[in-house]
Design a protein around this motif. Structure first.
Motif, PDB file in Angstrom:
ATOM      1  N   UNK A  42       0.749  -1.043  -0.058  1.00  0.00           N
ATOM      2  CA  UNK A  42      -0.046  -0.467   0.005  1.00  0.00           C
ATOM      3  C   UNK A  42       0.501   1.662  -0.304  1.00  0.00           C
ATOM      4  N   UNK A  43       0.274   2.105  -0.493  1.00  0.00           N
ATOM      5  CA  UNK A  43       1.503   3.485  -0.669  1.00  0.00           C
ATOM      6  C   UNK A  43       0.014   4.603   0.410  1.00  0.00           C
ATOM      7  N   UNK A  44       1.011   5.357   1.014  1.00  0.00           N
ATOM      8  CA  UNK A  44       0.408   6.488   1.629  1.00  0.00           C
ATOM      9  C   UNK A  44       0.983   8.004   1.232  1.00  0.00           C
ATOM     10  N   UNK A  45      -0.008   8.851   0.650  1.00  0.00           N
ATOM     11  CA  UNK A  45      -0.329  10.229  -0.318  1.00  0.00           C
ATOM     12  C   UNK A  45      -0.509  11.113   0.410  1.00  0.00           C
ATOM     13  N   UNK A  46      -0.171  12.067  -0.308  1.00  0.00           N
ATOM     14  CA  UNK A  46      -0.140  13.180   0.710  1.00  0.00           C
ATOM     15  C   UNK A  46       0.236  14.842  -0.898  1.00  0.00           C
ATOM     16  N   UNK A  47      -0.546  15.986  -1.208  1.00  0.00           N
ATOM     17  CA  UNK A  47      -0.519  16.615  -1.530  1.00  0.00           C
ATOM     18  C   UNK A  47      -0.401  18.009  -0.641  1.00  0.00           C
ATOM     19  N   UNK A  48       0.948  18.672  -1.132  1.00  0.00           N
ATOM     20  CA  UNK A  48       0.208  20.570   0.054  1.00  0.00           C
ATOM     21  C   UNK A  48       1.210  21.047  -1.533  1.00  0.00           C
ATOM     22  N   UNK A  77       2.652  15.204   6.894  1.00  0.00           N
ATOM     23  CA  UNK A  77       1.525  14.398   7.485  1.00  0.00           C
ATOM     24  C   UNK A  77       1.123  12.979   6.513  1.00  0.00           C
ATOM     25  N   UNK A  78       3.069  12.201   6.307  1.00  0.00           N
ATOM     26  CA  UNK A  78       2.946  11.145   6.063  1.00  0.00           C
ATOM     27  C   UNK A  78       3.323  10.321   6.926  1.00  0.00           C
ATOM     28  N   UNK A  80       2.717  11.733  10.579  1.00  0.00           N
ATOM     29  CA  UNK A  80       0.874  11.563  10.793  1.00  0.00           C
ATOM     30  C   UNK A  80      -0.095   9.861  10.817  1.00  0.00           C
ATOM     31  N   UNK A  81       0.543   9.630   9.842  1.00  0.00           N
ATOM     32  CA  UNK A  81      -0.682   8.609   9.235  1.00  0.00           C
ATOM     33  C   UNK A  81      -0.111   7.005  10.233  1.00  0.00           C
ATOM     34  N   UNK A  89       7.194  14.092  -4.925  1.00  0.00           N
ATOM     35  CA  UNK A  89       7.718  14.714  -6.422  1.00  0.00           C
ATOM     36  C   UNK A  89       7.246  16.356  -6.430  1.00  0.00           C
ATOM     37  N   UNK A 137       3.606  16.668  -3.824  1.00  0.00           N
ATOM     38  CA  UNK A 137       3.592  15.270  -2.875  1.00  0.00           C
ATOM     39  C   UNK A 137       4.794  14.538  -2.525  1.00  0.00           C
ATOM     40  N   UNK A 139       5.030  10.444  -0.470  1.00  0.00           N
ATOM     41  CA  UNK A 139       4.960   8.902  -0.572  1.00  0.00           C
ATOM     42  C   UNK A 139       5.283   8.330   0.894  1.00  0.00           C
ATOM     43  N   UNK A 142       3.496   2.387   4.929  1.00  0.00           N
ATOM     44  CA  UNK A 142       2.956   1.925   6.428  1.00  0.00           C
ATOM     45  C   UNK A 142       3.692   1.198   7.438  1.00  0.00           C
TER      46      UNK A 142
ATOM     47  N   UNK B  34      -3.983  10.035   1.504  1.00  0.00           N
ATOM     48  CA  UNK B  34      -5.192   9.395   1.404  1.00  0.00           C
ATOM     49  C   UNK B  34      -4.341   7.861   1.062  1.00  0.00           C
ATOM     50  N   UNK B 125      -5.196  18.917  -2.276  1.00  0.00           N
ATOM     51  CA  UNK B 125      -4.805  20.349  -1.315  1.00  0.00           C
ATOM     52  C   UNK B 125      -5.958  21.604  -1.766  1.00  0.00           C
TER      53      UNK B 125
END
Lengths: 312, 312
Positions: A42-48, A77-78, A80-81, A89, A137, A139, A142, B34, B125
């Motif tokens: 699984x990949x955790x991903x977040x953008x700001x 954000x990563x 925090x999961x 990226x 972004x 990545x 987990x 995500x 975001x």
């Protein structure tokens, strides 16, 4: 030399030269896409996104500072999961007259901050734009653990925090009043110090909910309260206010609790744990989860600002 | 209603309502990050930014059009590795007076284009900005196959293309001269039609190198030539120029080959295959790889524009 003089491919070559590949980078910049290890399946991903004039000012922060901050906002954000960051990226939109050296410093800051977590900048894109904008972004992996969501807090849990709180907001106030000191507060605004490893450590210790404090402690705790359908109460006597912060607050006529409770940008991690959990290193209890709803401070509604709306 | 009137969280709620989760979305929008399935154990990732006035104009394209195009530009980068897209993350920077309905249409376009590939918009975001900017990151899965890089082309390989070429550039020229027809060309500019499945199909058929044509066929083939240390020759008699494109070119005084060889934005896929490979459906031979270096057209250097520099 400006980035327009360097040209798109000249800019990319100079920026890429500032990056370092880490162990999770299977294919770095230079092809249509990057390839990153995802051993968990699984990949955790977040953008700001960071926009000049809104999230940073070039007269307050160097390119390297902005790179560190943009990376930190995403890497937090990563964490925090409960995940470990693996890659960034970066989309860079910049005025054609931006100094090439600023873009290189930015890349260096992004890469150096990512390296603190074992992650690397693996790819990106550039475009001319009237508004200097950095879209990042992140990545992460987990490591076989379930993610720690915002929705798992239970009445009876303790609320705990890892990392600094209020320092970046204090530094922002200092800078916005035209000062450049105290340096520790200004530096806290320029480059947050994020306890990345406290995220996975909290997950291993049984954290029931977690979030990174990007917009303000009370606002971000409000997200946990709403998602978990619980109430949260913060105890102000648990915060150590440093002498430097107290002095700056007095000089500027600010209640330091406003920085601590309503200021973002430190990217501390705040989590809830079962009352019987043994908190890992770096975590300090600051309050309690109860039945009911909403966020209170010392048992009462808070009258000050709770955080930041990005369109107001 | 403007997005400022809706507020950050109102905007996010309305945008998220337009998204649909697909089978690879393990955790969609609403938490710090995500979570996306990565069954291969590696993740393919790519970022593209679109800036108003540079990559799109709101008087030429609807919010949904821009969403389709922003998604397509990124999803094509995943397909060009031979991978199957799984997720998009979107950073939206917008003026406070942007109509909320435009942002909702954008989200709908992004989600609908992603759904063509089985992918979903899993996070994002937003920020206020003077310049409307859309930063998209796409993720994808290789399904156990090796990636198809730019660097694997061999002398003797054939060059083949899947998808439309020159159509978007023709539509752009039509619009920039103040016309709104021929509709087929204008629509090709507004919403590229990308042969996403041709990417993994090419990988399975033994493609040695692949790239998506985002900046211009000759420029993008030049990337393959440089990375593979080979020469490539394009045969212009292999291109079918539609009657509509021929008529538009004549009316506008343009050589249609300029659109085909130098125009980007169709996001066709171009790949090299061993001469003995059986090309999958949708792939057409357009040239040949040889020893030596550089890009030629019918054996000679091309005098026209080869593509697009994003800072010139």
């Amino acid at each position: 030399m400006s980035i327009a003089e360097a040209g798109e491919f000249g800019l990319i070559a100079r920026v890429v030269a500032r990056l370092e590949n880490g162990p999770t980078t299977l294919l770095g910049p230079g092809d249509d896409s990057a390839i990153v290890a995802a051993p968990d399946g699984r990949i955790v991903a977040s953008t700001d996104v960071l926009v000049e004039g809104r999230h940073f000012r070039r007269d307050w922060s160097s390119g390297a500072d902005v790179g560190h901050r943009a990376a930190a906002a995403n890497l937090a954000d990563i964490a925090a999961m409960g995940a470990v960051p693996t890659a960034l990226l970066v989309g860079l939109c910049a005025p054609a007259d931006l100094e090439l050296s600023w873009a290189e410093e930015l890349a260096g800051g992004l890469s150096d901050e990512a390296a603190l977590t074992g992650a690397s900048v693996v790819g990106g894109d550039t475009s001319a734009s009237p508004t200097l904008t950095i879209a990042v972004t992140a990545l992460g992996d987990l490591g076989g653990r379930p993610p720690v969501l915002r929705s798992g807090a239970q009445p009876g849990d303790v609320i705990a925090i890892a990392g600094r709180i209020g320092h970046a907001a204090a530094g922002y106030t200092v800078l916005s009043r035209g000062f450049r000191t105290p340096k520790a507060l200004v530096e806290a605004y320029r480059r947050p110090v994020v306890p990345y490893e406290a995220g996975p450590a909290a997950a291993r210790a049984g954290a029931t909910a977690m979030i990174d404090v990007s917009d303000g402690l009370l606002q971000d705790l409000g997200h946990i309260a709403r998602a978990s359908v619980v109430g949260v109460d913060v105890h102000t006597n648990t915060f150590e206010i440093s002498g430097q912060m107290r002095d700056a607050a007095a000089a500027l006529g600010v209640d330091p609790l406003q920085w601590i409770l309503g200021g973002g940008d430190d990217h501390a991690l705040v989590a809830t744990f079962p009352a019987e959990a043994v908190l890992p290193q770096d975590w300090t209890v600051i309050g309690k989860v109860h039945e009911s709803t909403g966020v209170t401070v010392d048992g009462r509604p808070w009258g000050g600002p709770v955080g930041w709306d990005h369109f107001r």
